[in-house]
Scaffold this motif. Sequence first.
Motif, mmCIF file in Angstrom:
data_model
loop_
_atom_site.group_PDB
_atom_site.id
_atom_site.type_symbol
_atom_site.label_atom_id
_atom_site.label_comp_id
_atom_site.label_asym_id
_atom_site.label_seq_id
_atom_site.Cartn_x
_atom_site.Cartn_y
_atom_site.Cartn_z
ATOM 1 N N ASP A 147 -18.146 19.364 -100.077
ATOM 2 C CA ASP A 147 -17.973 20.780 -100.432
ATOM 3 C C ASP A 147 -18.865 21.666 -99.560
ATOM 4 O OD1 ASP A 147 -16.158 20.088 -102.366
ATOM 5 O OD2 ASP A 147 -17.626 20.132 -104.020
ATOM 6 N N ALA A 148 -20.084 21.171 -99.276
ATOM 7 C CA ALA A 148 -21.017 21.966 -98.458
ATOM 8 C C ALA A 148 -20.531 22.085 -97.020
ATOM 9 C CB ALA A 148 -22.412 21.336 -98.486
ATOM 10 N N ILE A 149 -19.877 21.045 -96.534
ATOM 11 C CA ILE A 149 -19.378 21.074 -95.153
ATOM 12 C C ILE A 149 -18.108 21.898 -95.047
ATOM 13 C CG2 ILE A 149 -18.487 19.652 -93.258
ATOM 14 C CD1 ILE A 149 -20.224 17.345 -94.398
ATOM 15 N N GLY A 150 -17.204 21.760 -96.028
ATOM 16 C CA GLY A 150 -15.927 22.458 -95.955
ATOM 17 C C GLY A 150 -15.138 21.990 -94.744
ATOM 18 N N ASP A 151 -14.666 22.964 -93.950
ATOM 19 C CA ASP A 151 -13.942 22.632 -92.714
ATOM 20 C C ASP A 151 -14.838 22.733 -91.475
ATOM 21 O OD1 ASP A 151 -11.560 22.257 -94.099
ATOM 22 O OD2 ASP A 151 -11.075 24.402 -94.019
ATOM 23 N N ASP A 152 -16.138 22.935 -91.704
ATOM 24 C CA ASP A 152 -17.049 23.232 -90.592
ATOM 25 C C ASP A 152 -17.750 21.964 -90.117
ATOM 26 O OD1 ASP A 152 -18.135 24.891 -88.757
ATOM 27 O OD2 ASP A 152 -19.429 26.000 -90.137
ATOM 28 N N TRP A 153 -16.984 20.981 -89.645
ATOM 29 C CA TRP A 153 -17.561 19.709 -89.235
ATOM 30 C C TRP A 153 -18.316 19.798 -87.908
ATOM 31 C CZ3 TRP A 153 -17.736 15.455 -92.312
ATOM 32 C CH2 TRP A 153 -16.944 15.491 -93.465
ATOM 33 N N ASP A 154 -18.035 20.822 -87.134
ATOM 34 C CA ASP A 154 -18.733 20.956 -85.840
ATOM 35 C C ASP A 154 -19.835 22.000 -85.894
ATOM 36 O OD1 ASP A 154 -17.143 23.191 -86.103
ATOM 37 O OD2 ASP A 154 -16.507 23.219 -84.010
ATOM 38 N N VAL A 155 -20.342 22.301 -87.096
ATOM 39 C CA VAL A 155 -21.308 23.384 -87.265
ATOM 40 C C VAL A 155 -22.557 23.170 -86.414
ATOM 41 C CG1 VAL A 155 -22.325 22.289 -89.328
ATOM 42 C CG2 VAL A 155 -22.616 24.734 -88.942
ATOM 43 N N GLU A 156 -23.046 21.930 -86.316
ATOM 44 C CA GLU A 156 -24.268 21.688 -85.555
ATOM 45 C C GLU A 156 -24.038 21.920 -84.069
ATOM 46 O OE1 GLU A 156 -27.958 18.517 -85.518
ATOM 47 O OE2 GLU A 156 -26.264 18.256 -86.884
ATOM 48 N N GLU A 157 -22.895 21.435 -83.557
ATOM 49 C CA GLU A 157 -22.586 21.649 -82.145
ATOM 50 C C GLU A 157 -22.416 23.134 -81.842
ATOM 51 O OE1 GLU A 157 -21.188 19.456 -84.088
ATOM 52 O OE2 GLU A 157 -21.699 17.511 -83.192
ATOM 53 N N ARG A 158 -21.744 23.837 -82.741
ATOM 54 C CA ARG A 158 -21.551 25.290 -82.526
ATOM 55 C C ARG A 158 -22.877 26.017 -82.540
ATOM 56 N NH1 ARG A 158 -19.200 28.666 -85.587
ATOM 57 N NH2 ARG A 158 -19.269 27.525 -87.563
ATOM 58 N N ALA A 159 -23.757 25.631 -83.448
ATOM 59 C CA ALA A 159 -25.061 26.292 -83.552
ATOM 60 C C ALA A 159 -25.871 26.080 -82.275
ATOM 61 C CB ALA A 159 -25.821 25.766 -84.759
ATOM 62 N N ARG A 160 -25.903 24.851 -81.780
ATOM 63 C CA ARG A 160 -26.670 24.575 -80.566
ATOM 64 C C ARG A 160 -26.058 25.292 -79.353
ATOM 65 N NH1 ARG A 160 -30.365 20.697 -81.687
ATOM 66 N NH2 ARG A 160 -29.915 19.246 -83.405
ATOM 67 N N ALA A 161 -24.727 25.302 -79.273
ATOM 68 C CA ALA A 161 -24.067 25.970 -78.148
ATOM 69 C C ALA A 161 -24.325 27.470 -78.176
ATOM 70 C CB ALA A 161 -22.558 25.696 -78.204
ATOM 71 N N LEU A 162 -24.348 28.054 -79.375
ATOM 72 C CA LEU A 162 -24.580 29.485 -79.484
ATOM 73 C C LEU A 162 -26.020 29.834 -79.118
ATOM 74 C CD1 LEU A 162 -23.213 32.122 -80.158
ATOM 75 C CD2 LEU A 162 -23.725 31.738 -82.571
ATOM 76 N N LEU A 163 -26.964 29.029 -79.569
ATOM 77 C CA LEU A 163 -28.363 29.248 -79.190
ATOM 78 C C LEU A 163 -28.521 29.166 -77.671
ATOM 79 C CD1 LEU A 163 -30.338 27.240 -81.904
ATOM 80 C CD2 LEU A 163 -30.016 29.710 -81.759
ATOM 81 N N ASP A 164 -27.823 28.212 -77.065
ATOM 82 C CA ASP A 164 -27.879 28.049 -75.614
ATOM 83 C C ASP A 164 -27.311 29.280 -74.920
ATOM 84 O OD1 ASP A 164 -28.310 26.803 -73.158
ATOM 85 O OD2 ASP A 164 -26.308 25.939 -73.139
ATOM 86 N N ARG A 165 -26.179 29.779 -75.428
ATOM 87 C CA ARG A 165 -25.530 30.948 -74.809
ATOM 88 C C ARG A 165 -26.413 32.194 -74.905
ATOM 89 N NH1 ARG A 165 -21.215 34.445 -76.800
ATOM 90 N NH2 ARG A 165 -20.867 33.083 -78.569
ATOM 91 N N LEU A 166 -27.201 32.309 -75.973
ATOM 92 C CA LEU A 166 -28.056 33.476 -76.162
ATOM 93 C C LEU A 166 -29.460 33.279 -75.583
ATOM 94 C CD1 LEU A 166 -27.038 34.530 -79.790
ATOM 95 C CD2 LEU A 166 -26.382 35.611 -77.635
ATOM 96 N N GLY A 167 -29.656 32.180 -74.827
ATOM 97 C CA GLY A 167 -30.944 31.968 -74.181
ATOM 98 C C GLY A 167 -32.013 31.422 -75.095
#
Length: 535
Positions: free
Chosen positions: A112-132
């Motif tokens: 329930d906590a994950i929902g459909d967001d199975w790539d949340v960790e990858e997205r978070a790291r990629a976004l941090l990388d994109r924002l420096g």
Amino acid sequence: MAQPTTSLLCTDLSFDWPDGRPVLDGFHLAVGPGRTGLIGLNGAGKSTLLRLLAGELTPTSGTVKVAGELGYLPQGLTLDTGLRVDEALGVRAAREALHAVEGGSTDQRHFDAIGDDWDVEERARALLDRLGLRRLGLDRTTGELSGGEAVLLRLAALLLRRPDVLLLDEPTNNLDRAARERLYETVAGWGGVMVIVSHDRELLQHVDQIAELRDGQVTWYGGNFADYERTVAAQQETAERLLRHAEADVQRQKRDLVDARTRLERSASYGKKRSVTRNDPHIVAGKLKRQGQETAGRLQGMHTERLEEARRKLTAAEEAVRDDAEIRIDLPRTAVPAGRTVLTLERVRLPHGITAELDLRGPERIALVGRNGSGKTTLLRTIAGELAPLSGIITAPVSLRHLPQRLDLLDDKLTVAGNVKLFAPNAGDNAIRARLARFLFRGGRADQPAGTLSGGERFRATLAALLLADPPPQLLLLDEPTNNLDLASVRQLTQALAAYQGALIVASHDLPFLRGLGITRWLELDGELRTVDPM
């Protein structure tokens, strides 16, 4: 009814502060897809409007409707220094659940906590990388972040939620050059609805339309900020031409009215003499007098109506011309002779391994640049004597003043004039008021308590107190002076500094502002202070 493409809708919106001060009254706004730059003078209500749209404030009356999920990045953002990065991003629970499932857990709570967001960790790291923010691990705490990094982390948290509508309030404040470039790229690539309150000209080049909030109403301009400036310049040229014509017409109508009165008075005098000469009967003389008065009344009424119409057109023409007043001052006592030593830093060492050597002579204008957290504010506070260096010698043989980012130099309980009096105790009241008028605090505005000033007014009052101080400053230190200033206030600051004849050190990431100051030397702080090419 809102159109299908309307994402933000304000209907008959009114808002008053608890003390009764009105901000918006019967306000209407409809915003559709695309990137909108919301601009206006300080105190116009831009930030208040964003808080109303975000639901942080409740309107006095009227309604606000938002289509879809909304994300809001406020000004003056602070983060709990004990937060983990993944908590600040809002993904800690989903990460922990994901790790538990990967470890073999079949607990339904984790799914329930994950929902459909199975790539949340990858997205978070990629976004941090994109924002420096690559250096930030998701498990680290936010206590080590600079102000600019905190803004980018909060933006990353909003982007991870994939909102339909994104509101940004002065997002480039405190961002260094590299961080600003990343933010510009994010804005340029945004495909949803975005409303940005900003004074950053470069950021406003990436919007699709400009909405100017002025006198409680929004005027729309298609295109980016450069398009807006061209349109407004053309409008003002036309408005000023119409104003000159209206002023000339009023004067012409005044002359015509005076001429008409003179002719009528002469005609009446002539008619009276003629009647006496002819010895007209009283009844005839009275009739001729009444006829003359009626004619005179009609003619005078016609010229009076023309004059009133000319005055109405003049009023309309005056209202069409923008009254973004300019600061015009003369500060000869701040002058520094060429070659005179103003500041020396000898083997100065600051915290975090920062070292600085500097020899400043004459009325030099120095731009102090560097990434967030490089120590620019620390260096300025050390030069100003607010902090002690770890070692080394700082010599400033001239009077200096420091304008900090916080703008906390004013006593909120004192009036504007009273605050200036603190900095120039020997100046008379009339002299202070005459000088404040040049900073646009005329008449009763000089008696306004500092605590009631808008951001731009507070900045002008602080600048006036520093520049009118006794003794006058011959070295001025400014730390991110354009933060939270509207575009008119930035122009007024530039005008004031044009009249300043002393030495200047300005720490800023606002390159267009710095380029307008006539900078003579660019210094970058990156572990040490070194000269760099003009930016």
